[in-house]
Scaffold this active site. Structure first.
Site, PDB file in Angstrom:
ATOM      1  N   ASN A 136      53.505 -19.582  12.478  1.00 20.01           N
ATOM      2  CA  ASN A 136      54.462 -20.393  13.225  1.00 20.01           C
ATOM      3  C   ASN A 136      55.912 -20.016  12.940  1.00 20.01           C
ATOM      4  O   ASN A 136      56.507 -20.513  11.985  1.00 20.01           O
ATOM      5  CB  ASN A 136      54.300 -21.879  12.873  1.00 20.01           C
ATOM      6  N   HIS A 189      43.972 -26.690   6.640  1.00 20.79           N
ATOM      7  CA  HIS A 189      44.724 -27.769   7.280  1.00 20.79           C
ATOM      8  C   HIS A 189      43.794 -28.708   8.040  1.00 20.79           C
ATOM      9  O   HIS A 189      42.752 -28.297   8.539  1.00 20.79           O
ATOM     10  CB  HIS A 189      45.730 -27.144   8.258  1.00 20.79           C
ATOM     11  N   THR A 234      60.473 -27.217   9.459  1.00 17.61           N
ATOM     12  CA  THR A 234      60.378 -26.907  10.880  1.00 17.61           C
ATOM     13  C   THR A 234      61.715 -26.269  11.226  1.00 17.61           C
ATOM     14  O   THR A 234      62.755 -26.654  10.701  1.00 17.61           O
ATOM     15  CB  THR A 234      60.083 -28.153  11.732  1.00 17.61           C
ATOM     16  N   ALA A 290      49.778 -24.390  15.693  1.00 18.37           N
ATOM     17  CA  ALA A 290      48.674 -23.720  15.009  1.00 18.37           C
ATOM     18  C   ALA A 290      47.351 -24.425  15.314  1.00 18.37           C
ATOM     19  O   ALA A 290      46.298 -23.789  15.358  1.00 18.37           O
ATOM     20  CB  ALA A 290      48.932 -23.678  13.507  1.00 18.37           C
ATOM     21  N   SER A 291      47.402 -25.739  15.527  1.00 20.13           N
ATOM     22  CA  SER A 291      46.172 -26.477  15.892  1.00 20.13           C
ATOM     23  C   SER A 291      45.551 -25.859  17.134  1.00 20.13           C
ATOM     24  O   SER A 291      44.332 -25.689  17.219  1.00 20.13           O
ATOM     25  CB  SER A 291      46.463 -27.945  16.226  1.00 20.13           C
ATOM     26  N   ASP A 327      44.832 -18.228   9.535  1.00 23.54           N
ATOM     27  CA  ASP A 327      45.858 -19.245   9.751  1.00 23.54           C
ATOM     28  C   ASP A 327      46.926 -19.085   8.674  1.00 23.54           C
ATOM     29  O   ASP A 327      46.724 -19.465   7.529  1.00 23.54           O
ATOM     30  CB  ASP A 327      45.205 -20.633   9.684  1.00 23.54           C
TER      31      ASP A 327
END
Lengths: 478, 478
Positions: free
Chosen positions: B300, B192, B82, B148-149, B271
């Protein structure tokens, strides 16, 4: 950029921010730019080579500020307030530095645990029934959502999971899809647009029910609608009661609605997005009578409790329906402590989450309960100050009741003249507000938003409105 | 807290943050606290009186840090990275100070317009087809989602709106509910967990399709599944292709899948949450061949492009389906410039939104494209360094292919011995990683996460793993 340069850059930004906020009153509250203003001001692609941070500092006034609507100016009276405070700002800096993604306890225990305890602190501050608090040792507890929209949707999905489970227990051969096609949810026609949207997203029918003369949803109206739908073979499963509606800040009769939901075994969600912060003052808690019947409760400290966006706090008596509905765990997210502590990813729509409870911790400590209460009382007093100005001028009338920091008002007369007044206020740009409409009545909303607001600001805004009203009335007489 | 005190507090925090990050390597990466550690360390309710900011600074090491898992330590190899960078941190400070809620253009034109242009900058950096870019003058454009969800869910809701519209045009008497009950979406079984969750939230059936030997979803597999479902009378409407799966960082065959989606008229969402950042380097763009067939694309920057969470960038060729599906506008949100510019509230689940494009602007300018590319290449080089260590020791094997910054590996032998190795690594706490499992194969994931990572860190982590492996193997021989 190394740590030394970072410190220079960050400290320069701190000075800029302090100056921006302390002198915000001097800026024109509403931006005058036209759509597309920004693109010609910057290059059309990212630079190949690194730039100096000093260039960026210079571009803030050149590129960004002309297009900013200053939400924290005491001249800003639109929508509802959004919070901004120094302690929250510093807390977010720490959150960004730690930059953990708190989707599970193990991913950073402090991120989950501080949130559990801060939601207890805050729940106690507004005197939530103990069934909502983690410290009571039951199933209940709180969580930080991004926005009230998400809280409404999460509660709806929990309610949906609950009714599906219940119906299937009685009737195992019925399909999920058959159940979902019969589900119906309810809210007042004054509920926030995000409530209707939660229905769209969740794929269920939402009925918006009429309110009484004070813009409140009453128990009898709800009861009738439920019976009507049950007679049609539908399945009422979810009710949203609003404490502090967006249009006029009215309060649904929670006590009456709660009794109906209890009798009918329907999930009751309470949306107190704006007004919930006021419940830290005991004198406003009468407005949440009936909270004991709720399954879930939500308000936004990021609106009125000085915790910068996003921080929408939600409490659930029984999070299990939501946790089970959302649980799709792969191995890489499992850990040894599951069950002992909440894994907040199951309580929300996204997977990732920031360390947002730091903001609550910093704000509650740096202000203390007494200064947070003083902030709420002060803003409500300013609303009454403004309402007194309106009442002092017989050309105007108040719409609804002034209970919190919002005053709805209009010129006595046509909607048209009020639309003209609204347009002229914003075109002049000295203050900013937005209109609303209930049934056929068009009116203006005056919200006390900035924490810098003082009595001379209210007087300033009133004189601007009064002056423009005189002009508008004169133009109609010609 | 006044501006003077704020500046002292904030500058003290800046110094703390600089020190924390520059010395993060010295801290134990994985917290040793037990569930419930935090509650006894602080009072059980908020203070009545204000506290000094100095008290809070002292509590960071006493209360928070013992419970932090240090995601930015070069010893952290869990999940995926992250982001954390100095320019992003400073940008967030400015965002918090302006603290506008950018739900519409008028609510702060700069907030919307910088986002439009930054998504163009970034889209050009990864060579997205021009149909995705706002500067092309078509319908397309980008938006910042939280995660991303949310992007996967938003695209699913757009696809759902599109198929409902299409079916109803052909067959006006069919009910929405009848259509929804027949919808089916597809993704690889390596997609995912949030993809499956989007199906749960959106109330539609999701089929997880098998991958080939390299863990890729192939076009022929998808084609077969679609035909099978069409024969059953179902309605295939949405496909998610993953570029860089979470388990092994495999890449679905986008070109093959895209051709199938084009032929079958099905919404294709890509994605690339983690791996998308690598497409700023031309040598990795072969992995996105077929992108021209996609309807929506997401990655992301808050994972691998040094923009602190949250910043999940999504591009759509035609946002209309989503905008129309989400639009429930009340009067107080309308403004005169509607239509001329995007009102981003219609592009996302929540209503409110922060000024997140500032982070993209600051990061792209302070690093420049060349240093961002250097960051990606450097992290991939470190992954290969680690893979070489693994290959140099015949007791180990690599799982899958090393393409990005993730190396999947295991001890040759039973899953049990690998589970033991995993447990011992984390119990020792010098480094942190997580396991995964594909079918019956259990393995360990080693991700290059920290921007502070250097070769000696890789060597350190390898020696820790090697040492513990020797112990585990010895204990099994006893």
């Amino acid at each position: 950029m190394d740590a030394t340069e970072f410190k220079e850059f960050a400290k320069s930004m701190i000075d800029y921010i302090g100056h921006y906020l302390e002198t915000i009153r001097e800026r024109r509250v509403l931006s005058t730019v036209q759509p597309g203003y920004l693109r010609p001001l910057i290059p059309d692609s990212a630079p190949e080579k690194p730039e100096k941070w000093q260039n960026i500092m210079e571009d803030i006034e050149r590129v960004i500020m002309p297009g900013v609507t200053h939400w924290h100016s005491p001249r800003f009276h639109a929508y509802f307030p959004t919070a901004n405070s120094y302690p929250a700002l510093v807390a977010d800096m720490l959150s960004d530095a730690i930059a953990c993604i708190g989707f599970s306890w193990i991913a950073s225990p402090a991120c989950t645990e501080l949130e559990v305890v801060m939601l207890d602190w805050l729940g106690k501050m507004i005197a939530l029934p103990k069934e909502f608090l983690a410290c009571s040792g039951g199933k209940g507890g709180g969580v930080i959502q991004g926005t009230a929209s998400e809280a409404t949707l999460v509660a709806l999905l929990g309610a949906k999971a609950r009714i599906i489970e219940k119906i299937k227990k009685e009737n195992p051969e019925i399909s999920d899809n058959d159940i979902v096609s019969k589900l119906v949810a309810y809210a007042s026609e004054q509920a926030h647009s995000s409530v209707e949207r939660a229905g769209l997203l969740g794929g269920v029918c939402f009925r918006c029910l009429p309110t009484d003369n004070e813009y409140k949803l009453r128990g009898s109206t709800l009861e009738e609608a439920i019976q009507e739908d049950r007679n049609k073979g539908l399945l009422p499963f979810y009710v949203v009661a609003t404490l502090g509606t967006t249009s006029v800040c009215s309060f649904d009769s929670l006590e009456e609605i709660g009794l109906v939901c209890q009798k009918e075994d329907i999930w009751l969600h309470v949306d107190a997005a704006y007004a919930g912060s006021a419940f830290i003052c005991p004198e406003y808690r009468y407005l949440m009578n009936g909270i004991q019947y709720a399954d879930s409760f939500n308000f936004n400290p990021h609106k009125w409790l000085l915790v910068t966006f996003d921080c929408s706090t939600m409490w659930l008596k029984n999070p299990e329906y939501i946790v089970n509905a959302f649980n799709v765990d792969p191995l890489y997210l499992k850990h040894d402590q599951q069950g002992a502590v909440p894994d907040y990813r199951h309580w929300q729509i996204p997977l990732g989450r920031r360390f947002r409870s730091l903001k609550l911790w910093f704000v509650m400590r740096i202000y203390g309960i007494e200064n947070l209460q003083a902030h709420i009382r002060n803003q409500i007093a300013h609303a009454h100050e403004f309402a007194d100005y309106i009442r002092s001028d017989s050309r105007f009338e108040i719409v609804g009741e002034v209970i919190m920091g919002l005053v709805c008002f209009r010129l006595k007369g046509s909607n048209e003249i009020n639309e003209k007044l609204y347009k002229n206020i914003n075109a002049n740009g000295k203050i900013h507000l937005v209109p609303s409409r209930i049934k056929d009545l068009y009116f203006l909303r005056f919200a006390i938003c900035s924490r810098f607001t003082q009595s001379p600001d209210i007087s300033f805004s009133w004189h601007e409105i009064k002056h423009l009203a005189t002009e508008v009335i004169a133009s109609y007489k010609k």
